[in-house]
Design an enzyme around this catalytic site. Sequence first.
Site, PDB file in Angstrom:
ATOM      1  CB  SER A 126      -0.973  -0.056   1.176  1.00  0.00           C
ATOM      2  OG  SER A 126      -2.073   0.802   0.974  1.00  0.00           O
ATOM      3  CG  ASP A 128      -4.344  -1.755   0.470  1.00  0.00           C
ATOM      4  OD1 ASP A 128      -3.369  -2.311   0.984  1.00  0.00           O
ATOM      5  OD2 ASP A 128      -4.527  -0.518   0.506  1.00  0.00           O
TER       6      ASP A 128
END
Length: 281
Positions: free
Chosen positions: A42, A187
Amino acid sequence: MTDALVLGGGGVAGIAWITGLLAGLADAGRDVTGAEVLVGTSAGATVAAQLGSGLPLDELYARQTEPELQSAEIMADVDLANFGAGIAEVLQGIASVPDMRRAVGRYALGTETVPEAERRRVIESRLPSHDWPASRTVRIVAVDAETGQPRVFDGSSGVALVDAVAASCAVPGIWPPVTIDGRRFVDGGVRSASNTDYAGGASRVLAIVPMGATELFPSEHPLELAVAELRAAGAEVAVVGPDEASVAAIGTNPLDPATRRPAAEAGRAQGRELRPLWSGA
């Protein structure tokens, strides 16, 4: 001896804080950015790609603190406590972690967000180079939204660096899942906030985690377990999370672009004051 730098998730504030912390460590004569292996999740995927670009650390820091150099971001009004409560509702009644990842993926696929192309342009603007680095290993973690299986992208994956970073940064319910080779990815933090275990094989591992040991999603590989396993395998491991001032600078909405300068400055101050990371260092 192989060094690995693990960079965890934490939104645009996390990108700024990690960059500031690295700059502060360098200020104190402890530059760790030359690690042979970079593992990014991320926000950490963005910083790993930025480090791999070869742009000097001071310039990367300026891209977080100087308005004219900052990337074009999309404002997302997110409160971490409310976000966590919403995810808990999605996962209610689900027992296994793989099933939970698939449920989060379905939630992400079914949520209306900004268009995928618009979000990709944000990631493009963050990265000084769109090419995978040739001189070191960069591993970027994402999760297949349908199967719930993690995917580690690197320079040999045949996937564009921008797409890999965008996938790793696709916060479920906030940003659109990213299409790669006909699959949709979310993610990497859905697997683990830092995915520290993917640094396996390194002699020394430094994990920089903007969210501390917090896991926003149920994980089979939480930070503490990954650290214990790496140490059991003989690696020297250090973990750095935000201090009190950095927590305040990151705030409750780490996706707010306004957090970038204060988070970077707090990270730099913290990095300058950190004790040596390794024995004898």
